[in-house]
Structure formats: structure tokens, C-alpha cells
Write a protein that holds these residues in place. Structure first.
Motif, short mmCIF file in Angstrom:
data_model
loop_
_atom_site.label_atom_id
_atom_site.label_comp_id
_atom_site.label_asym_id
_atom_site.label_seq_id
_atom_site.Cartn_x
_atom_site.Cartn_y
_atom_site.Cartn_z
N ASP A 117 0.82 -1.21 0.00
CA ASP A 117 0.00 0.00 0.00
C ASP A 117 0.86 1.26 0.00
OD1 ASP A 117 0.95 0.07 2.55
OD2 ASP A 117 -0.98 -0.26 3.54
N GLY A 118 2.17 1.09 -0.21
CA GLY A 118 3.03 2.25 -0.36
C GLY A 118 3.36 2.99 0.93
N SER A 119 2.90 2.48 2.07
CA SER A 119 3.13 3.21 3.32
C SER A 119 4.47 2.85 3.96
CB SER A 119 2.01 2.89 4.32
OG SER A 119 2.10 1.54 4.69
N GLY A 120 5.10 1.80 3.44
CA GLY A 120 6.35 1.35 4.08
C GLY A 120 6.08 0.40 5.23
N GLU A 121 4.79 0.24 5.60
CA GLU A 121 4.44 -0.69 6.69
C GLU A 121 3.69 -1.89 6.12
OE1 GLU A 121 5.21 -0.52 10.03
OE2 GLU A 121 6.51 1.12 9.38
N ASP A 122 3.82 -2.12 4.79
CA ASP A 122 3.08 -3.22 4.18
C ASP A 122 3.95 -4.47 4.10
OD1 ASP A 122 4.69 -2.89 1.71
OD2 ASP A 122 3.61 -0.98 1.68
N LEU A 123 3.36 -5.54 3.61
CA LEU A 123 4.03 -6.84 3.60
C LEU A 123 5.34 -6.81 2.83
CD1 LEU A 123 3.62 -9.84 4.47
CD2 LEU A 123 2.74 -10.22 2.19
N VAL A 124 5.29 -6.26 1.58
CA VAL A 124 6.48 -6.31 0.73
C VAL A 124 7.64 -5.55 1.38
CG1 VAL A 124 7.42 -5.64 -1.50
CG2 VAL A 124 5.15 -6.64 -1.37
N SER A 125 7.37 -4.33 1.88
CA SER A 125 8.48 -3.57 2.45
C SER A 125 9.04 -4.25 3.70
CB SER A 125 8.08 -2.14 2.79
OG SER A 125 6.80 -1.84 2.37
N LEU A 126 8.15 -4.81 4.53
CA LEU A 126 8.63 -5.43 5.76
C LEU A 126 9.37 -6.73 5.49
CD1 LEU A 126 5.83 -4.61 8.29
CD2 LEU A 126 8.16 -3.76 8.23
N ILE A 127 8.92 -7.49 4.47
CA ILE A 127 9.65 -8.71 4.12
C ILE A 127 11.02 -8.35 3.58
CG2 ILE A 127 9.71 -10.60 2.45
CD1 ILE A 127 7.57 -11.60 3.89
N LEU A 128 11.07 -7.30 2.73
CA LEU A 128 12.37 -6.86 2.22
C LEU A 128 13.27 -6.44 3.37
CD1 LEU A 128 11.53 -4.85 -1.02
CD2 LEU A 128 12.76 -7.01 -0.81
N GLN A 129 12.68 -5.75 4.35
CA GLN A 129 13.47 -5.34 5.51
C GLN A 129 14.00 -6.56 6.26
OE1 GLN A 129 11.55 -3.70 9.01
NE2 GLN A 129 12.73 -1.82 8.73
N THR A 130 13.14 -7.60 6.38
CA THR A 130 13.56 -8.82 7.06
C THR A 130 14.74 -9.46 6.34
OG1 THR A 130 11.26 -9.16 7.63
CG2 THR A 130 12.72 -11.02 7.93
N ILE A 131 14.65 -9.55 4.99
CA ILE A 131 15.75 -10.14 4.22
C ILE A 131 17.00 -9.29 4.39
CG2 ILE A 131 16.51 -10.81 1.92
CD1 ILE A 131 13.60 -11.20 1.18
N ALA A 132 16.82 -7.96 4.39
CA ALA A 132 17.97 -7.07 4.55
C ALA A 132 18.64 -7.32 5.89
CB ALA A 132 17.53 -5.61 4.42
N MET A 133 17.83 -7.47 6.95
CA MET A 133 18.39 -7.75 8.29
C MET A 133 19.22 -9.03 8.26
SD MET A 133 15.09 -7.02 10.65
CE MET A 133 15.49 -8.23 11.89
N ALA A 134 18.64 -10.07 7.64
CA ALA A 134 19.33 -11.36 7.59
C ALA A 134 20.62 -11.24 6.79
CB ALA A 134 18.42 -12.41 6.99
N PHE A 135 20.55 -10.54 5.65
CA PHE A 135 21.70 -10.42 4.77
C PHE A 135 22.85 -9.70 5.47
CE2 PHE A 135 24.18 -8.10 1.65
CZ PHE A 135 24.51 -9.10 0.75
#
Lengths: 262, 268
Positions: free
Chosen positions: B66-84
Motif C-alpha cells: 500500500d506504499g506506506s512502508g508498513e506493508d508486507l512487501v516492504s517489511l519482508i524486504l526489511q527482514t531479508i535485509a536484516m538477515a543479509f
């Protein structure tokens, strides 16, 4: 006539290596931006971290007697959870083995389910089961059962796939049916591997079960959360020490048994 | 005649050995079952699992982006970034630990390597969520705390795997360099590291797969990523939200496992 080996442009200037390296550096920078990495702040606040460690370095020894019972409960949860998971995993692993089930479609479906189960992190399962069955060790048992089911069924079917085909063919030639085949040709060959993998999964589950209580799924994790919420870091230290001792003992016992088995 | 009695006694002792193990296992299980009371299951369990199943099959698609930065895609990307990033930092930190813990000589007990192995075991056993909570105290809630937790916790496993690959490596190249007069640092840079690097990379990728799973739950204690909205959705019983997040995690983990598995096959 000596021929000087020639290198292509890409080889000469290490194009591939440089490309990978650039991609990698960009990824590191990108992920650092995305996760808000700020090492200046980290080192500025490092003092607080040290204070926390200092508080943990003074364990509250009187708390020890209170911790023993929940730690035992953790082991009980891990034991029952692993056993239930293993019992459910056995039929699934037989159905997923390439040399037992020749039907590609059935095997594919079973493996797909197993892969799905394996993607679920343990704490997430714990949160779900706390919502379903309520706070307590039962939620932990369910979590560990599902968690070990996913892991152990993969280990089991891989063990089944490596067995010697000879006894299988002999029994088949003598007219045995599928059940007889599994009972008399497969199980005797894989039994020791199964027990070894069971113990290995049990080790992992003991580790995992110590934090499940953090979300209310019983065991020592409940106390862990309480001590952290009350900022009683001396108690946290005791709990972590307790977990360490238990994990070391279980790992030691399980490793000795596994070495004797294989 | 004598031989027969011998075989009989050995048979009997074998039978008693079985009995012995059976009794021990039975005692352990009786103890185990008494510890967990299965009476505490809530009456609503069936109803709740039905609504969870309904939620999983009717996911909240609007949450995906939904473009808010608090949606599934952005948070999953953030999760992958944390792991990476966590795995990357951890891989660098693990190398000295690995050389510390590796046993290259014969003796079973060696002060350097045994102490190194002990430290790695300590790090491995220290629960990752406790680390995350400690880092949250230092840098505040958010994904940076998650990165730090992943990078410290992963040292325990990566250091162990790295040290094992150092122990099992081929010493030919390093001996060749030493015999032709290379000093210690030259041997390290030109022989040891190139020999173990592919294995190190492969283990790091494997650890990255695990880190994605653990990063997706670190948010449950406030360390960023998809865990925070997941726990929130479970606690407020918005099962369609839980369903879409579960789907997101399953797809992400499967994809990451596939990509990393392909890369690892090419490496080794």
C-alpha cells in the motif's frame, strides 16, 4: 612451437569478479540503509550495553532453586514434542522416499507439504498455538511437534533413500507386499539412523524450547520473559546459565549415544 | 557343550540389555508425560483453528502493498535485509573465531582450540531473542537491533563450521608455500584463505537461509521486520492478516532457500 595462452577481455580484466563484487557492495550498502544501521549511535550507546552486561555478570544465585522446575518442564516439553513429531513423521517419510513410492505425483505432494512445514519458524508456531490452545506447556508441545515433524521427516526420507536395495528386491521376488517390505526390509536397515536423528532433533528442540515460553508456550522461557520485563538481569543470567548447563548435558548424552549407534 | 552355554549366557545378557534400555526409556517417558498436563486446552481451540484456517485461505490481499512502508512487501524486504547484513557482518567476525577454535594438531585437548570451542558454544546457546532485547536497550527498537542480534548469534554456528573446514582442509598448498620460504601471513593470504574460501561462502549462504527464518521472528520482541505485525495480528485475532503474512514468509523462505541452494551447488 610454444603457444602463449591468451585470455579473453573478460578474463583479463576480471569482469565477472568485479561485477559480483560491485553487486555485493551495493547490496551491503542498500541493506544497511534499509535497516537503519547507525554505528555512531551504537558506539555512543555502547556504555548502556556494557552496563547491562555488568548486571548480568552478577547472577542472582538465590533464584537458582526457582529455575530448576521450569527447566525440567522444558525438557519434558521437548521430549513429548519430539516424540509426537517423530511418530507423525514416520509414515510421511516412507511416502516421500523415492525407492518406496514410485508414484511421482503422490511423492511430489507429500514433499511439497513437508517443505511448507519446514519454512515456518518455531516462535511463529508458538504464537499461533498459544492463540489456539491457550498459554501453557501444551502450546509448546504442539509447536515442537510440528517443528520436529518438518525436520525429521526430511532426515528420515533421505535415510530411507540411501538403503541397500538388495533386501527389498529379495522380498519382492518372494512375493512380499508393501507393508511387509517396509517392516522387514526398510526398518531394520534404517533403525539406527532413525534413533540417531531422533536424538539430534531432540537436542535442537531442547534449545528451541527454552525460548518458546517467551510467547507463553511454557517452560523456562516464561521466566526468561518475566526477568527481562522486570529488568532483573541477575535472574536472566541464572536462567541463561541454566539453559547452557542443560543444553551441554543433553548434547553430551545425545552425542555419546549417537556415536555408539552409528 | 561348553560353547553352547557361553552362547546361551550371551543371549540372555543381550535380552537383559534390551530390557534395561526398555525400562530406562519407559521411566523417561513416564516422567515426561507427568510434566505436561493436557487438561489446560481451551474450549475454543477448535473454533480458533477453524478461523485461522479460514484466514489463511482468505488472506488480506490489500496488505501486500500500500506504499506506506508498513506493508508486507516492504517489511519482508526489511527482514531479508536484516538477515543479509547480519550474516555478512557475522561471517567477517567469525573468521578470527574459527582460527581460534580450529584444532590443527593431534592432541585431543589444546588450550587455544578448546577455549575457542567453548566460547563458540556459549555464543550458540545464548538465546537470540535475549540478544535482540539487549541490543534494543542499546540502540532502540528497530531493525538495526535485529541486524546486531543476527550478527552476534550467527558467530556461534558459523565459527564452528568455519573451524571444522579449517581442520579438514588440504594442507598441501600451505606446506608448499612454507617450504618455499613464505612467512605466516603470506601462507594465510595465498594458501589457507583461498583453500577454505569456497566452503566459507557455502556455509555463509546456508546460515543466511537460517537467518531469514530467525529475522522473521525477531520482530516479535521489537527488533524490526515482519515479526512485529505478525504478532500484532495474532494477538488482535485478525486471521486474514495472519494468513497473508504467513504466505509471505513461506514464499520468501522457499525462494531464498532455492536461490541459496543453487548458488551453493555451484560453489562446492
Amino acid at each position: 612451437m610454444n603457444i602463449v595462452p591468451t585470455r579473453t577481455f573478460a578474463q583479463k580484466y576480471h569482469v565477472k569478479t568485479i561485477a559480483w563484487l560491485t553487486l555485493f557492495v551495493l547490496l551491503v550498502i542498500g541493506t544497511a540503509k534499509m535497516t537503519g544501521v547507525d554505528f555512531v549511535m551504537f558506539f555512543a550507546n555502547f556504555g548502556q550495553f556494557v552496563v547491562l552486561l555488568q548486571q548480568m555478570a552478577k547472577p542472582d544465585w538465590q533464584y537458582t532453586s526457582l529455575v530448576v522446575q521450569p527447566i525440567l518442564e522444558t525438557i519434558q516439553m521437548a521430549l513429548i514434542g519430539t516424540t509426537v513429531g517423530t511418530l507423525v513423521a514416520i509414515p510421511f517419510s516412507v511416502l516421500a522416499a523415492r525407492n518406496i513410492v514410485k508414484n511421482k505425483f503422490l511423492r511430489g505432494i507429500i514433499r511439497f507439504i513437508l517443505n511448507l512445514v519446514r519454512t515456518l519458524p518455531d516462535l511463529m508456531l508458538a504464537a499461533l498455538f498459544v492463540a489456539i490452545v491457550g498459554i501453557g506447556p501444551v502450546a509448546g508441545v504442539f509447536t515442537l511437534a510440528i517443528f520436529s515433524f518438518g525436520m525429521i521427516s526430511k532426515l528420515f526420507y533421505e535415510a530411507i533413500e540411501t538403503i541397500d536395495e538388495g533386501p527389498l528386491e529379495a522380498l519382492q521376488a518372494a512375493g512380499a507386499n508393501k507393508t511387509q517390505l517396509v517392516v522387514f526390509a526398510v526398518i531394520p536397515q534404517v533403525f539406527n539412523y532413525f534413533v540417531s536423528y531422533f536424538l539430534y532433533t531432540f537436542e535442537i528442540n531442547v534449545r528451541a524450547s527454552t525460548v518458546l515460553g517467551y510467547l507463553g508456550a511454557g517452560g523456562i522461557g516464561v521466566y526468561l520473559q518475566r526477568s527481562l520485563d522486570q529488568f532483573a538481569y541477575g535472574q536472566t543470567a541464572i536462567i541463561i546459565l541454566g539453559i547452557l548447563v542443560v543444553v551441554l548435558i543433553i548434547d553430551g548424552v545425545s552425542n555419546t549415544l549417537r556415536e555408539r549407534l552409528l | 557343550m561348553k560353547q553352547l552355554t557361553v552362547s546361551q549366557t550371551s543371549l540372555r545378557s543381550k535380552r537383559y540389555k534390551w530390557l534395561f534400555w526398555l525400562v530406562i526409556i519407559a521411566v523417561i517417558y513416564i516422567w515426561g508425560i507427568t510434566g505436561v498436563q493436557f487438561t489446560g486446552i481451551k474450549d475454543s481451540a477448535g473454533e480458533v483453528s477453524r478461523s485461522i484456517a479460514y484466514g489463511i485461505f482468505h488472506p488480506d490481499w490489500k496488505y501486500v502493498y500500500d506504499g506506506s512502508g508498513e506493508d508486507l512487501v516492504s517489511l519482508i524486504l526489511q527482514t531479508i535485509a536484516m538477515a543479509f547484513l547480519g550474516t555478512f557482518i557475522s561471517a567477517i567476525l567469525s573468521v578470527p573465531f574459527a582460527f581460534w577454535a580450529a584444532r590443527t594438531g593431534k592432541p585431543r585437548f589444546h588450550i587455544r582450540s578448546t577455549s575457542g570451542k567453548l566460547v563458540l558454544t556459549l555464543i550458540r546457546t545464548f538465546p537470540e531473542i535475549v540478544l535482540a532485547i539487549m541490543f534494543i536497550k542499546a540502540v532502540g527498537p528497530g531493525s538495526f537491533a535485529g541486524v546486531l542480534a543476527v550478527s552476534i548469534h550467527s558467530i556461534g554456528m558459523l565459527g564452528k563450521l568455519f573451524s571444522e573446514s579449517i581442520e579438514n582442509m588440504d594442507f598441501g598448498p600451505s606446506e608448499a608455500l612454507m617450504s618455499s620460504g613464505g612467512n605466516r601471513s603470506q601462507t594465510l593470504v595465498f594458501a589457507t584463505l583461498p583453500t577454505v574460501l569456497p566452503e566459507f561462502l557455502s556455509y555463509t549462504l546456508y546460515r543466511f537461509e537460517i537467518a531469514v527464518r530467525s529475522a522473521s521472528i525477531l520482530g516479535m520482541v521489537g527488533a524490526g521486520g515482519i515479526g512485529t505485525p505478525l504478532l500484532f495480528a495474532i494477538q488482535t485475532r485478525t486471521w486474514s492478516r495472519v494468513g497473508i503474512i504467513l504466505l509471505g514468509i513461506i514464499i520468501t523462505v522457499t525462494l531464498i532457500d532455492f536461490i541459496s541452494g543453487t548458488l551453493r551447488k555451484r560453489l562446492v
